[in-house]
Write an enzyme that holds these catalytic residues in place. Structure first.
Site: not given
Ligand code: NAD
Ligand code: GLY
Length: 359
Positions: A118, A140, A182, A224, A234, A238, A242, A245, A249, A261
């Protein structure tokens, strides 16, 4: 070079440490004393940075758990793999999970931390631009469901976000540019001046100029942080984060994650600008401004016409922001003036999607 921000929330605060050269855990030494640490990473990032990170925890019992790379692995199986590793090593609530990777590793690790017993502590160590300026900040966490993106998750804040901008040197250009998608989002939401900043610094950004990248990451984390501090769960403002988004999505899901993404968000922002202009909320040149900057970073501005607009609309209806069957979309009055629009009609959305498709 180092900058530090703090994010203050009703249940506590945590630092975002942005360093240009190292993973700086120095201020957490006493907090980490005696705790077990499980580092979660993937097969791409671990060979690059896992050893360097683990060396910092010489006084702890340290374990690691590797999950598959890519959005197709943002699943319950990866989440369960982490929980199994925690169970195997008898982790309890006072131990720590550390993510090491992009937004996918950050989101899944955070969700494992939210759900193990939890809720246990975790630290985000984001290694992509996108995760350094967005995914690691704000709590998130989650995984995808076959029916849609990020459908399973929880709000769970990390203990700290430790950014090492040096990691961007190994990031593929396409992934780096997806992160810029982003960053452009923040300009659209409420930082019109940041649009000009990105235009004026685009060469330095592409050359990974250290000082400019530090500034870029710091600005975005500040934007942010300000929004999350006002609305952690949210309930209101917040939702502006999006922008692009809801379309994005749906595009990720329909294309089986062919679009990254940040690329899907880029397309989603163009669609949001088009829809805003169609509805008379903003001038048509806002779409053009967004397109120009997105294209400068090789981001897509037209969706491949192999995907059907009607199916995108259907997927948008299962978005978390839909309330009582009413779309809640983030639209634009101007660059830097995003707002929540309710009750937009299906036909209007379809028209906007169609006008952003290749012929
Ligand atoms: P990702 O995590 O897939 O990373 C992109 C690629 O780069 C992957 O192949 C990874 O292994 C590689 N990689 C990572 N760091 C590296 C480095 N330093 N050198 C070489 N390769 C590297 O993609 P992303 O764009 O980082 O994240 C996308 C995800 O984030 C989505 O699932 C999205 O929904 C999520 N997201 C979440 C929030 C949130 O608020 N929680 C906000 C925006 C996006
Ligand atoms: N990426 C959207 C949020 O964090 O609210």
């Amino acid at each position: 070079m180092q900058k530090q921000l703090n994010i203050a929330l009703p249940n506590g605060q945590y630092p975002i440490i942005i360093d240009s050269e190292k993973f700086d855990f120095s201020e957490f030494k006493s907090w980490l004393a005696g705790k077990k640490i499980m580092v979660v990473s993937n097969e791409v990032v671990a060979p690059l940075y896992l050893d360097e990170l683990i060396q910092l925890f010489a006084d702890n019992q340290v374990y690691h758990c590797l999950i598959g790379d890519g959005e197709i692995h943002k699943t319950k199986n990866s989440w369960l793999k982490i929980l199994d590793a925690l169970a195997e090593q008898q982790f309890n609530r006072s131990d720590v999970l550390v993510s090491l990777g992009g937004g996918i590793v950050c989101d899944i690790t955070g969700f494992a931390a939210a759900s193990w017993m939890r809720g246990m502590a975790f630290v985000q160590v984001p290694t992509t631009l996108l995760s350094q300026i967005d995914a690691s900040v704000g709590g998130k966490t989650g995984i995808n469901h076959p029916k849609g993106k990020n459908m399973i998750g929880a709000f769970h804040q990390p203990q700290a976000v430790i950014i090492n901008a040096k990691t961007l040197r190994t990031l593929p250009t396409r992934e780096f540019n997806a992160g810029i998608g982003e960053a452009i989002k923040y300009a659209g939401i409420n930082q019109a001046w940041f649009y000009d900043w990105l235009v004026n610094h685009q060469q330095a950004i592409k050359q990974l100029d250290e000082a400019v990248l530090m500034e870029l990451i710091t600005h975005c984390c500040q934007f942010k942080t300000k929004i999350v501090e006002q609305d952690e769960k949210e309930q209101g403002i917040r939702a502006l984060l999006n922008l692009g988004h809801t379309f994005g999505h749906a595009i990720e899901t329909i294309s089986d994650y062919h679009y990254l993404h940040g690329e899907a968000v880029a397309l989603g922002m163009v669609m949001a600008a088009e829809l805003s202009a169609q509805l008379g909320f903003c001038e048509p040149d806002i779409r053009k401004m967004l397109e120009n900057l997105l294209q400068a970073f090789e981001l897509p501005i037209m969706l491949d016409n192999q995907y059907a607009a009607e199916e995108i609309l259907t997927l948008m209806k299962s978005d978390k922001k839909v309330i009582n069957d009413q779309h809640r979309l983030i639209l634009l009055k101007d660059m830097g003036q995003a707002f929540i629009a309710e009750g937009v009609k299906d036909a209007e959305i379809l028209e906007a999607i169609n006008s952003c498709m290749t012929q």
